[in-house]
Scaffold this motif. Structure first.
Motif, mmCIF file in Angstrom:
data_model
loop_
_atom_site.group_PDB
_atom_site.id
_atom_site.type_symbol
_atom_site.label_atom_id
_atom_site.label_comp_id
_atom_site.label_asym_id
_atom_site.label_seq_id
_atom_site.Cartn_x
_atom_site.Cartn_y
_atom_site.Cartn_z
ATOM 1 N N THR A 153 0.856 -1.182 0.000
ATOM 2 C CA THR A 153 0.000 0.000 0.000
ATOM 3 C C THR A 153 0.890 1.229 0.000
ATOM 4 N N GLY A 154 0.382 2.289 -0.585
ATOM 5 C CA GLY A 154 1.124 3.537 -0.613
ATOM 6 C C GLY A 154 0.666 4.412 -1.750
ATOM 7 N N ALA A 155 1.427 5.450 -2.001
ATOM 8 C CA ALA A 155 1.133 6.351 -3.102
ATOM 9 C C ALA A 155 1.311 5.601 -4.430
ATOM 10 N N PRO A 156 0.571 5.983 -5.455
ATOM 11 C CA PRO A 156 0.698 5.291 -6.748
ATOM 12 C C PRO A 156 2.130 5.254 -7.283
ATOM 13 N N ASP A 157 2.922 6.295 -7.037
ATOM 14 C CA ASP A 157 4.313 6.306 -7.493
ATOM 15 C C ASP A 157 5.140 5.219 -6.817
ATOM 16 N N LYS A 158 4.879 4.970 -5.546
ATOM 17 C CA LYS A 158 5.588 3.923 -4.809
ATOM 18 C C LYS A 158 5.268 2.551 -5.403
ATOM 19 N N ILE A 159 4.003 2.331 -5.716
ATOM 20 C CA ILE A 159 3.603 1.046 -6.293
ATOM 21 C C ILE A 159 4.209 0.870 -7.681
ATOM 22 N N ASP A 160 4.245 1.943 -8.474
ATOM 23 C CA ASP A 160 4.876 1.881 -9.798
ATOM 24 C C ASP A 160 6.358 1.520 -9.674
ATOM 25 N N ALA A 161 7.048 2.149 -8.711
ATOM 26 C CA ALA A 161 8.473 1.880 -8.519
ATOM 27 C C ALA A 161 8.709 0.432 -8.098
ATOM 28 N N PHE A 162 7.872 -0.078 -7.196
ATOM 29 C CA PHE A 162 8.006 -1.465 -6.749
ATOM 30 C C PHE A 162 7.771 -2.434 -7.911
ATOM 31 N N ALA A 163 6.755 -2.173 -8.712
ATOM 32 C CA ALA A 163 6.466 -3.036 -9.861
ATOM 33 C C ALA A 163 7.614 -3.008 -10.873
ATOM 34 N N ASP A 164 8.189 -1.835 -11.097
ATOM 35 C CA ASP A 164 9.313 -1.731 -12.038
ATOM 36 C C ASP A 164 10.512 -2.553 -11.580
ATOM 37 N N LEU A 165 10.759 -2.584 -10.266
ATOM 38 C CA LEU A 165 11.875 -3.364 -9.745
ATOM 39 C C LEU A 165 11.587 -4.869 -9.769
ATOM 40 N N MET A 166 10.328 -5.244 -9.684
ATOM 41 C CA MET A 166 9.953 -6.665 -9.677
ATOM 42 C C MET A 166 9.908 -7.274 -11.088
ATOM 43 N N ARG A 167 9.765 -6.451 -12.119
ATOM 44 C CA ARG A 167 9.671 -6.976 -13.495
ATOM 45 C C ARG A 167 10.853 -7.880 -13.870
ATOM 46 N N PRO A 168 12.098 -7.437 -13.683
ATOM 47 C CA PRO A 168 13.205 -8.329 -14.052
ATOM 48 C C PRO A 168 13.331 -9.554 -13.140
ATOM 49 N N LEU A 169 12.681 -9.514 -11.980
ATOM 50 C CA LEU A 169 12.752 -10.643 -11.052
ATOM 51 C C LEU A 169 11.658 -11.660 -11.279
#
Length: 186
Positions: A153-169
């Motif tokens: 949970t968090g601001a939409p920018d935080k969720i976008d950043a987390f998703a971007d880091l998880m893509r290569p993983l």
């Protein structure tokens, strides 16, 4: 045509002001709309946007007053200031709409979103996904030998950043609730 000579104390916002005041900058606005909880209200609100070619970036709806049968619709949209003003005016004309608030303009507000992300992988990728989840304060809500499901949970920018880091993983799936927002203070 001569230039307008404005005297001290007069305003440039006049019916006779011929200078353009339109802006071409596209802004993101969060609108909080209080509506009567009855069938078809959401369809009318959505129809207003689709009928005029406006985009909805995020939409959340929930009943907030059971006795008064009121629901709150939180809409995140983008447009020029003139388009945003037009959207607010047209929303206010819908019979079932009680209140329209532009949280972006009215002052400070808090926006949060919930997302669940399924990340598949083995070995070092699993360990790295857990490390990143810890940094972003994401919770593991499901785990198998091949995947994790994280809740964040968090601001939409935080969720976008987390998703971007998880893509290569190994990000396999993502589900987002949309923005919920409230104004700060009184």
């Amino acid at each position: 045509m001569s230039a307008l000579n404005l005297k001290k104390g007069s305003t440039s916002h006049s019916a006779y002001n011929l200078r353009p005041t339109f802006s071409d900058t596209v802004e993101r606005h969060t609108l909080a709309v209080l509506v009567e909880n009855e069938p078809g209200v959401l369809a009318r609100v959505i129809g207003l946007f689709s009928g005029r070619g406006y985009n909805i970036d995020s939409l959340t709806v929930a009943e907030v007053d059971h006795t008064g049968h009121l629901s709150r619709v939180t809409i995140v949209t983008s447009g020029t200031p003139q388009i945003i003003e037009q959207i607010k005016a047209q929303l206010g004309r819908i019979i079932s709409v009680r209140e329209v608030h532009d949280l972006t303009v009215e002052g400070a507000s808090v926006e949060r979103e919930l997302a669940m992300l399924k990340v598949t992988g083995t070995g070092e990728k699993r360990v790295e996904a857990l490390r990143l989840a810890d940094i972003f304060r994401a919770n593991v809500v499901d785990s198998t030998l091949e995947s994790f499901v994280f809740e964040i949970t968090g601001a939409p920018d935080k969720i976008d950043a987390f998703a971007d880091l998880m893509r290569p993983l190994g990000l396999a799936e993502i589900a987002r609730t949309g923005v919920a927002a409230l104004s700060r203070g009184d």
